[in-house]
Design an enzyme around this catalytic site. Structure first.
Site, PDB file in Angstrom:
ATOM      1  N   GLY A 503      30.150  37.605  43.216  1.00 59.36           N
ATOM      2  CA  GLY A 503      29.882  36.212  43.500  1.00 59.36           C
ATOM      3  C   GLY A 503      31.038  35.516  44.175  1.00 59.36           C
ATOM      4  O   GLY A 503      32.067  36.124  44.500  1.00 59.36           O
ATOM      5  N   ASP A 616      38.144  46.817  36.210  1.00 53.66           N
ATOM      6  CA  ASP A 616      38.318  46.359  37.597  1.00 53.66           C
ATOM      7  C   ASP A 616      39.632  45.612  37.761  1.00 53.66           C
ATOM      8  O   ASP A 616      39.694  44.541  38.373  1.00 53.66           O
ATOM      9  CB  ASP A 616      37.143  45.486  38.024  1.00 53.66           C
ATOM     10  CG  ASP A 616      37.072  45.320  39.547  1.00 53.66           C
ATOM     11  OD1 ASP A 616      37.620  46.186  40.252  1.00 53.66           O
ATOM     12  OD2 ASP A 616      36.483  44.336  40.013  1.00 53.66           O
TER      13      ASP A 616
END
Length: 807
Positions: A503, A616
């Site tokens: 996003g 991540d």
């Protein structure tokens, strides 16, 4: 036949050299290159050098027939031999002596037992790992044994404690470093206290570093001959040892034949609260504290230094609020602190056996010097422990903890009702006045009415699905979509801060003037509702100075939005990889960022209420606040590990090219060591201001890892340092590079834990030598990739991989 006779004689002469020898007899010598091997080939004794050089040689014992030499005992640990002239032999007085060139004595057993000089002596290496010295034909009576002089390792059957007959104290002492077996700073020993129970403690120098939970260390024995604890494996018959590391970690390890390596079964101190006195005197340390700060004063106490306490430093501890001390018999009583580790009993404490809980309470109440008591169930009876001074080293123990009764005056006692705090309960002479109860009920009713009125005015503010989320995470604030649209000027591109795999992030301003960061989930991303709820649930639980703080969220139709604290200095990669901006990051600030990120990951792995694997970690997910302090962000891919879970597997590989560990990228296997690998990449990028997925060397065959590894092997590691750095501490930088290389080693088992990383970065532990890292050679760029590999399998720049082809 004439031919076979000499051949037979040849093999007969050869046979003694093919048989392992486990003894040294009088007039025999063990020279450098010779070894003793125990009868069943379990242990071996000989000369060794920790760094595989001849500059420092020691006599030691190690496991036989294992791929790597694991040394469990060292004779001359503080006096190495500088060449290969060492000789180990028994002299005519029954003393085992290690000597070097010129017949210089390096080490000896100094046996205190008087023996006749005409006796014959034998030294033997047993299958237990014990080197023993005895008179011939008296093998059951040892003149000397290595088990009485441990170094850094306990083997099954070994003890720590005191032998009253010999006057020996048996204790472990750490090595100075991984390659130096000299006596280090840490020791593991028993502390004797005649008025209370003995303590089992790890010391750093003369200061306590970690204290074992009383009564839970196995096989404790106390009698007229000894007071000690035996070490036994957790599983009968397993090959196991306990070792005190050079950075203070006490580990229990078990050998795995399947993996040909040691597996950790216990380690301490593992968490911040495990360290002795982490929060100082008269305080409680809670590893699961939802607040940023793990320390809290005991009932009736207040911070000694309010300034330090506000800065999240509780080492000064707490002082009593009572001016002039406690006035006995003036309505004082006890507040119960539930499920905690016993305070240190070596500081003005007394144990009385077989005393009921009520008798224990009264005994403490009758003594004006008594500050707390605890009833302890042991060996089928109830004992009473009372304390008479500061209460040290208390931490919350949800499962193993007991109830501690802290003495307070009547004013403090009145503040604590039976429902005031989760781990506090009132107990004592004062009965809560009925007026207080009625007042509390009135306040509750008024508050309930106010809440009802507020909800009735804003009934359109929260939709049905939001109400469900509110029930799940009541600590979150839920924003109306119109508020978010107004804050971001309808998601204007002018307010766009960045974009990730899931996003876009926008800058916003709430009506009250507060600046926020708004993460809007992309409708076409692979995250979806499940990952969004995962991120909400995770960040709502996390409270740490090096993690981005979640302010709230918005759920409306297909919109899934996170509202986060705004960090004005963007992300770490914004500075690191820009030619002009990277000079703004001087070395001291870079080192602070490295340590901050390490502490944040350590919190995720060990110190939070659940173990979290981020999956991540990368420089673009390290945000910087106004003071350039790092905060880890983006938990959309994170996973929670339950209980003792160590790793997991997935068929859906997510992450970022250049930061993913090999076991995860290839097999989908992830663990805390996957995050450690990513941290290693971040660390090397911070030092060098170079991206790992860049091209280095003339043939463009190496990535950053390979380039650093090559320079490290050539002793040119400092050449990788960012040229914009005008000054830095070479030793500190080299340590960081070494830690980075340790983190990116190919085998996950070889990579350190984040706890060890924090220790090494602080200089409290010496980093070992790194092994071959993973991904030394850069793979081909995506545009030249094998045509059988989809381009969706590649991640361009810093975009996140969200889809892989089937393997």
């Amino acid at each position: 036949m004439l031919f076979f006779k000499p051949l037979f004689l040849f093999f007969l002469l050869l046979m003694p050299f093919c048989t392992s020898i486990d003894t040294i007899a009088l007039n025999q010598q063990l020279k450098d290159g010779d070894t003793l091997v125990s009868k069943d080939r379990k242990f071996e004794l000989g000369f060794f050098s920790p760094d595989n050089s001849s500059s420092s040689t020691y006599v030691g014992i190690w496991y036989a027939d294992q791929p790597q030499k694991t040394v469990v005992w060292v004779a001359n640990r503080d006096k190495p031999i500088n060449d290969s002239s060492g000789v180990l032999a028994i002299n005519r007085y029954g003393i085992l002596v290690l000597s070097a060139a010129g017949n210089i004595s390096i080490w000896s057993t100094d046996a205190s037992v008087h023996v006749q000089t005409r006796s014959t002596f034998v030294a033997q290496l047993l299958d237990s790992g014990n080197l023993v010295l005895f008179e011939e034909n008296k093998s059951e009576s040892f003149i000397w044994q290595s088990f009485d002089y441990p170094t850094d390792t306990l083997l099954p059957g070994m003890k720590i404690g005191f032998n009253w007959k010999s006057g020996l104290e048996l204790k472990l002492t750490s090595w100075i470093s991984e390659n130096n077996p000299g006596t280090g700073d840490y020791s593991f020993r028993i502390v004797s206290n005649s008025t209370a129970t003995p303590l089992i403690v790890v010391f750093k120098g003369l200061s306590k570093y970690w204290r074992a939970d009383p009564g839970v260390w196995p096989n404790f024995v106390s009698n007229d001959e000894e007071m000690c604890s035996y070490f036994t494996p957790r599983e009968n018959g397993s090959v196991a040892r306990a070792v005190l590391r050079d950075y203070g970690l006490l580990q229990q390890l078990k050998w795995s034949d399947a993996d040909d390596q040691w597996k950790e079964t216990f380690a301490a101190p593992k968490y911040r609260c495990d360290k002795y006195g982490q929060c100082g005197a008269n305080s409680i340390c809670s590893p699961d504290n939802v607040n940023l700060f793990e320390c809290e004063c005991l009932p009736g106490y207040e911070p000694k230094s309010v300034n330090n306490w506000n800065q999240r430093n509780g080492s000064d501890g707490c002082l009593s609020k009572r001016i002039g001390g406690l006035k006995c018999g003036n309505g004082d009583g006890f507040v119960t602190v539930q499920r905690v580790k016993d305070p240190d009993a070596s500081i003005e404490a007394q144990l009385v056996k077989s005393m009921s809980d009520k008798e224990c309470e009264q005994a403490c109440l009758n003594n004006c010097s008594c500050t707390a008591y605890m009833s302890i169930g042991r060996e089928g009876r109830i004992d009473c422990m009372t304390w008479y001074d500061d209460l040290m080293d208390i931490l919350v123990r949800t499962e193993l903890g007991g109830d501690l009764y802290v003495r307070v005056d009547k004013i403090e006692l009145g503040k604590h009702t039976s429902k005031s705090k989760g781990f506090l309960r009132q107990r004592g002479a004062l009965v809560i006045p009925i007026v207080s109860v009625l007042l509390a009920l009135v306040l509750i009713i008024v508050f309930a009415c106010w809440r009802h009125k507020k909800k009735s005015k804003t009934k359109d503010y929260v939709e049905v699905d939001e109400l469900e989320e509110t029930r799940r995470h009541p600590e979150l604030q839920y924003f109306d979509l119109s508020t978010i649209l107004a804050a971001t000027d309808n998601f204007s591109l002018v307010n766009k801060l960045g974009q990730g795999g899931f996003g876009t992030v926008y800058k916003g301003q709430l009506p009250n003037g507060q600046i926020i960061a708004v993460k809007r989930l992309s409708r076409t991303s692979g995250q979806g509702v499940k990952e969004f709820e995962n991120e909400v649930a995770l960040i709502a639980r996390l409270q740490h100075r090096n993690l981005v703080k979640l302010l709230g969220c918005c759920i409306k139709g297909e919109e899934r939005i996170l509202v986060l604290e705004h960090l004005p200095n963007k992300s770490l990669d914004y500075f690191l990889f820009d030619h002009s901006r990277r000079s703004w990051l001087e070395w001291d600030k870079r080192f602070e960022i490295i340590n901050g990120v390490a502490r944040g990951i350590l919190y995720l792995h060990q110190d939070s209420r659940v173990r979290i694997i981020h999956r991540d970690l990368k420089t673009s997910n390290i945000l910087l606040d106004a003071g350039m302090n790092p905060k880890i962000s983006d938990f959309g891919m994170a996973r929670i590990f339950q209980g003792d879970q160590l790793q997991d597997n997935t068929n859906r590989i997510v992450g970022t090219y250049g930061y993913m560990s090999p076991e995860y990228a290839v097999f989908g296997s992830f663990s805390t060591k996957s995050d450690v690998f990513s941290f290693g990449i971040i660390l090397l990028e911070i030092v060098s201001s170079k991206k790992n997925n860049g091209l280095y060397q003339e043939d463009h065959s190496m990535n950053l890892i390979g380039h650093v590894w090559q320079l490290w092997r050539e002793d040119r590691a400092l050449e990788i340092v960012d040229s914009s750095l005008e000054s830095y501490q070479s030793e500190e930088v080299v340590r960081c590079i070494q830690v980075g290389l340790l983190c990116v080693q190919e085998d996950p088992e070889d990579r350190p834990t984040m706890a060890a990383v924090v220790f090494m970065l602080s200089g409290e532990a010496s980093p070992p030598g790194p092994k071959q890292p993973a991904f030394v050679f850069r793979s081909k760029p995506c545009n030249n990739a094998d045509p059988s590999v989809s381009k969706e399998s590649c991640s361009i720049n810093d975009l996140t991989i969200t889809k892989f082809q089937a393997r």
